[in-house]
Design an enzyme around this catalytic site. Structure first.
Site, short mmCIF file in Angstrom:
data_model
loop_
_atom_site.label_atom_id
_atom_site.label_comp_id
_atom_site.label_asym_id
_atom_site.label_seq_id
_atom_site.Cartn_x
_atom_site.Cartn_y
_atom_site.Cartn_z
N HIS A 123 0.82 -1.22 0.00
CA HIS A 123 0.00 0.00 0.00
C HIS A 123 0.85 1.27 0.00
O HIS A 123 0.35 2.38 0.23
CB HIS A 123 -0.96 0.00 1.20
CG HIS A 123 -2.04 -1.02 1.07
ND1 HIS A 123 -2.83 -1.41 2.14
CD2 HIS A 123 -2.45 -1.77 0.02
CE1 HIS A 123 -3.69 -2.34 1.73
NE2 HIS A 123 -3.48 -2.57 0.47
N CYS A 131 4.78 12.48 -8.00
CA CYS A 131 4.22 13.60 -8.78
C CYS A 131 3.03 13.14 -9.60
O CYS A 131 3.10 12.12 -10.29
CB CYS A 131 5.29 14.19 -9.71
SG CYS A 131 4.65 15.52 -10.74
C1 BV8 Z 1 -8.68 -1.82 -5.35
C2 BV8 Z 1 -2.84 3.08 2.18
C3 BV8 Z 1 -9.14 -2.21 -7.64
C4 BV8 Z 1 -3.29 4.48 2.37
C5 BV8 Z 1 -4.79 1.62 2.28
C6 BV8 Z 1 -16.56 -3.93 -1.89
C7 BV8 Z 1 -16.20 -5.23 -1.70
C8 BV8 Z 1 -14.85 -5.59 -1.83
C9 BV8 Z 1 -13.86 -4.65 -2.14
C10 BV8 Z 1 -14.26 -3.36 -2.32
C11 BV8 Z 1 -15.58 -3.01 -2.21
N1 BV8 Z 1 -15.64 -1.68 -2.45
C12 BV8 Z 1 -14.40 -1.20 -2.70
C13 BV8 Z 1 -13.58 -2.23 -2.62
C14 BV8 Z 1 -12.18 -2.17 -2.83
C15 BV8 Z 1 -11.46 -1.60 -1.57
C16 BV8 Z 1 -11.83 -2.34 -0.30
O1 BV8 Z 1 -11.39 -3.44 -0.04
N2 BV8 Z 1 -12.67 -1.65 0.54
C17 BV8 Z 1 -13.07 -2.30 1.83
C18 BV8 Z 1 -13.20 -1.21 2.88
C19 BV8 Z 1 -14.38 -3.04 1.60
N3 BV8 Z 1 -10.09 -1.85 -1.90
C20 BV8 Z 1 -9.49 -0.92 -2.65
O2 BV8 Z 1 -9.98 0.14 -2.99
C21 BV8 Z 1 -8.09 -1.30 -3.10
N4 BV8 Z 1 -7.94 -1.08 -4.51
O3 BV8 Z 1 -9.48 -2.67 -4.98
O4 BV8 Z 1 -8.38 -1.52 -6.65
C22 BV8 Z 1 -10.36 -1.43 -7.71
C23 BV8 Z 1 -10.27 -0.20 -8.30
C24 BV8 Z 1 -11.45 0.49 -8.48
C25 BV8 Z 1 -12.68 0.03 -7.91
C26 BV8 Z 1 -12.75 -1.19 -7.26
C27 BV8 Z 1 -11.56 -1.95 -7.16
C28 BV8 Z 1 -7.03 -0.39 -2.41
C29 BV8 Z 1 -6.95 -0.78 -0.96
C30 BV8 Z 1 -5.77 -0.04 -0.32
C31 BV8 Z 1 -6.20 1.29 0.27
N5 BV8 Z 1 -5.08 1.89 1.01
N6 BV8 Z 1 -3.71 2.17 2.92
C32 BV8 Z 1 -3.10 4.96 3.78
O5 BV8 Z 1 -2.64 4.16 4.64
O6 BV8 Z 1 -3.40 6.14 4.00
S1 BV8 Z 1 -5.79 0.49 3.11
C33 BV8 Z 1 -5.48 0.76 4.78
O7 BV8 Z 1 -6.63 0.28 5.43
C34 BV8 Z 1 -4.34 -0.02 5.37
O8 BV8 Z 1 -3.23 -0.08 4.52
C35 BV8 Z 1 -4.97 -1.39 5.58
O9 BV8 Z 1 -4.93 -2.14 4.41
C36 BV8 Z 1 -6.41 -1.03 5.86
C37 BV8 Z 1 -6.64 -1.03 7.31
O10 BV8 Z 1 -6.79 -2.35 7.67
P1 BV8 Z 1 -5.87 -2.93 8.87
O11 BV8 Z 1 -4.43 -2.62 8.61
O12 BV8 Z 1 -6.32 -4.29 9.04
O13 BV8 Z 1 -6.26 -2.00 10.12
P2 BV8 Z 1 -7.65 -1.98 10.90
O14 BV8 Z 1 -7.61 -0.75 11.74
O15 BV8 Z 1 -8.79 -2.20 9.97
O16 BV8 Z 1 -7.59 -3.29 11.83
C38 BV8 Z 1 -6.56 -3.38 12.79
C39 BV8 Z 1 -6.75 -4.76 13.40
O17 BV8 Z 1 -5.70 -4.93 14.36
C40 BV8 Z 1 -8.09 -4.93 14.14
O18 BV8 Z 1 -8.67 -6.16 13.76
C41 BV8 Z 1 -7.69 -4.95 15.63
O19 BV8 Z 1 -8.45 -5.89 16.36
C42 BV8 Z 1 -6.26 -5.44 15.56
N7 BV8 Z 1 -5.38 -4.93 16.63
C43 BV8 Z 1 -5.37 -3.69 17.20
N8 BV8 Z 1 -4.36 -3.61 18.11
C44 BV8 Z 1 -3.73 -4.83 18.09
C45 BV8 Z 1 -4.37 -5.65 17.14
N9 BV8 Z 1 -3.99 -6.92 16.87
C46 BV8 Z 1 -2.92 -7.40 17.60
N10 BV8 Z 1 -2.23 -6.65 18.52
C47 BV8 Z 1 -2.62 -5.38 18.80
N11 BV8 Z 1 -1.95 -4.68 19.72
ZN ZN Z 2 6.63 16.12 -11.69
#
Ligand code: BV8
Ligand code: ZN
Length: 248
Positions: A123, A131
């Site tokens: 990611h 750019c």
């Molecule tokens: C794409 C970078 C093709 C930026 C990030 C409907 C169905 C299926 C998919 C989709 C849909 N609608 C849209 C989509 C596609 C979408 C998606 O999956 N959406 C989800 C919300 C349904 N995906 C995309 O858009 C991807 N691209 O599919 O392109 C496409 C193109 C056009 C149209 C359709 C498809 C791009 C995805 C990447 C986005 N960028 N990050 C930035 O960081 O600013 S994603 C970002 O969020 C992170 O990188 C990470 O991936 C995600 C967060 O998830 P986690 O890291 O798991 O964090 P979270 O807070 O959710 O959970 C933390 C966990 O840790 C919890 O479970 C908690 O219990 C646990 N925890 C907490 N503390 C602890 C712990 N565990 C252990 N120890 C601890 N101490």
């Molecule tokens: Zn440039």
């Protein structure tokens, strides 16, 4: 550490100790113990904006200053914190298993600071800008506000993958090959909701790999993973390395 030892299945320890091809997938949860806000945790909110709202091309189109301020703030936060035992245990596992791949959704580079080398940042990362005109990449230092390109003067954007944007196909392919051919996959600190990263574990399961989930809360993967250990990634991964490979 009463409790954690008992929660780690013996078979997981045997399989990890005998693993030839180990892959690890991480999310924001592995950086939580360093003090980095998770994405979906209550601490993820920024100026009343949900991360999923700010991490989009639409948000940048509408208010690039707001989005840049959020990324400058996140970069400052991660530069003020240190890797935690989860990051160090993962770096240690890289030294212990011949064929190793770390696949991270995190853009904070704490894995790199903990010594991980064979890493796929699927990611992107917080410490560079790209750019929008000429795709030049620039390292971010004390930047504040909008960032412009030294090459063409164009508006730069954070070097991360936003929702609705495709991931780098080469990186994604390497990630699916690594997980799909692994005999042991650890999935740590991720809510397993965001695609395509959330499909990586199923590639390992289809290949007969042992999938060990380590997370604070159950996730959509919990029902399918070979085993799930609920707990803090720092504590569980440290204990796992100790049980599988002895003192570091
Ligand atoms: C794409 C970078 C093709 C930026 C990030 C409907 C169905 C299926 C998919 C989709 C849909 N609608 C849209 C989509 C596609 C979408 C998606 O999956 N959406 C989800 C919300 C349904 N995906 C995309 O858009 C991807 N691209 O599919 O392109 C496409 C193109 C056009 C149209 C359709 C498809 C791009 C995805 C990447 C986005 N960028 N990050 C930035 O960081 O600013 S994603 C970002 O969020 C992170 O990188 C990470 O991936 C995600 C967060 O998830 P986690 O890291 O798991 O964090 P979270 O807070 O959710 O959970 C933390 C966990 O840790 C919890 O479970 C908690 O219990 C646990 N925890 C907490 N503390 C602890 C712990 N565990 C252990 N120890 C601890 N101490
Ligand atoms: Zn440039």
């Amino acid at each position: 550490m009463a409790g954690i030892k008992e929660n780690i299945p013996d078979e997981a320890i045997q399989r990890l100790r005998g693993a030839k091809r180990l892959a690890i997938l991480t999310g924001a949860g592995v950086s939580a113990e360093s003090g980095v806000p998770t994405f979906r945790g209550k601490d993820g909110l920024w100026k009343n904006h949900l991360p999923q709202q700010l991490a989009t091309p639409q948000a940048f189109e509408k208010d690039p200053e707001l989005v840049w301020d959020w990324y400058h703030w996140r970069r400052k936060v991660v530069l003020e914190v240190l890797p935690n035992p989860a990051h160090y245990s993962i770096a240690e596992l890289e030294k212990r298993v011949p064929d190793f791949t770390l696949i991270t959704q995190n853009v904070d580079r704490l894995h790199l600071r903990a010594g991980s080398e064979r890493i796929l940042e699927i990611h992107g990362d917080l410490h560079h800008a790209r750019c929008g005109e000429c795709s030049a990449i620039a390292a971010l230092e004390e930047h504040q506000g909008l960032v412009t390109c030294d090459i063409c003067g164009g508006l730069m954007r954070p070097n991360v993958v936003w929702f609705g944007e495709s991931l780098d196909v080469r990186l994604l392919e390497q990630a699916f090959i690594a997980s799909g051919s692994s005999d042991f996959l650890i999935v740590a600190g991720t809510s397993n909701v965001v695609q395509p990263a959330a499909s990586l574990a199923y590639a390992a399961l289809e290949n007969g790999g042992y999938v060990l989930e380590v997370n604070l809360d159950p996730t959509p993967l919990t029902g399918s993973a070979t085993a799930t250990v609920l707990g803090h990634a720092g504590e569980v991964l440290e204990e796992l390395v100790l049980l599988a490979f002895g003192e570091q």
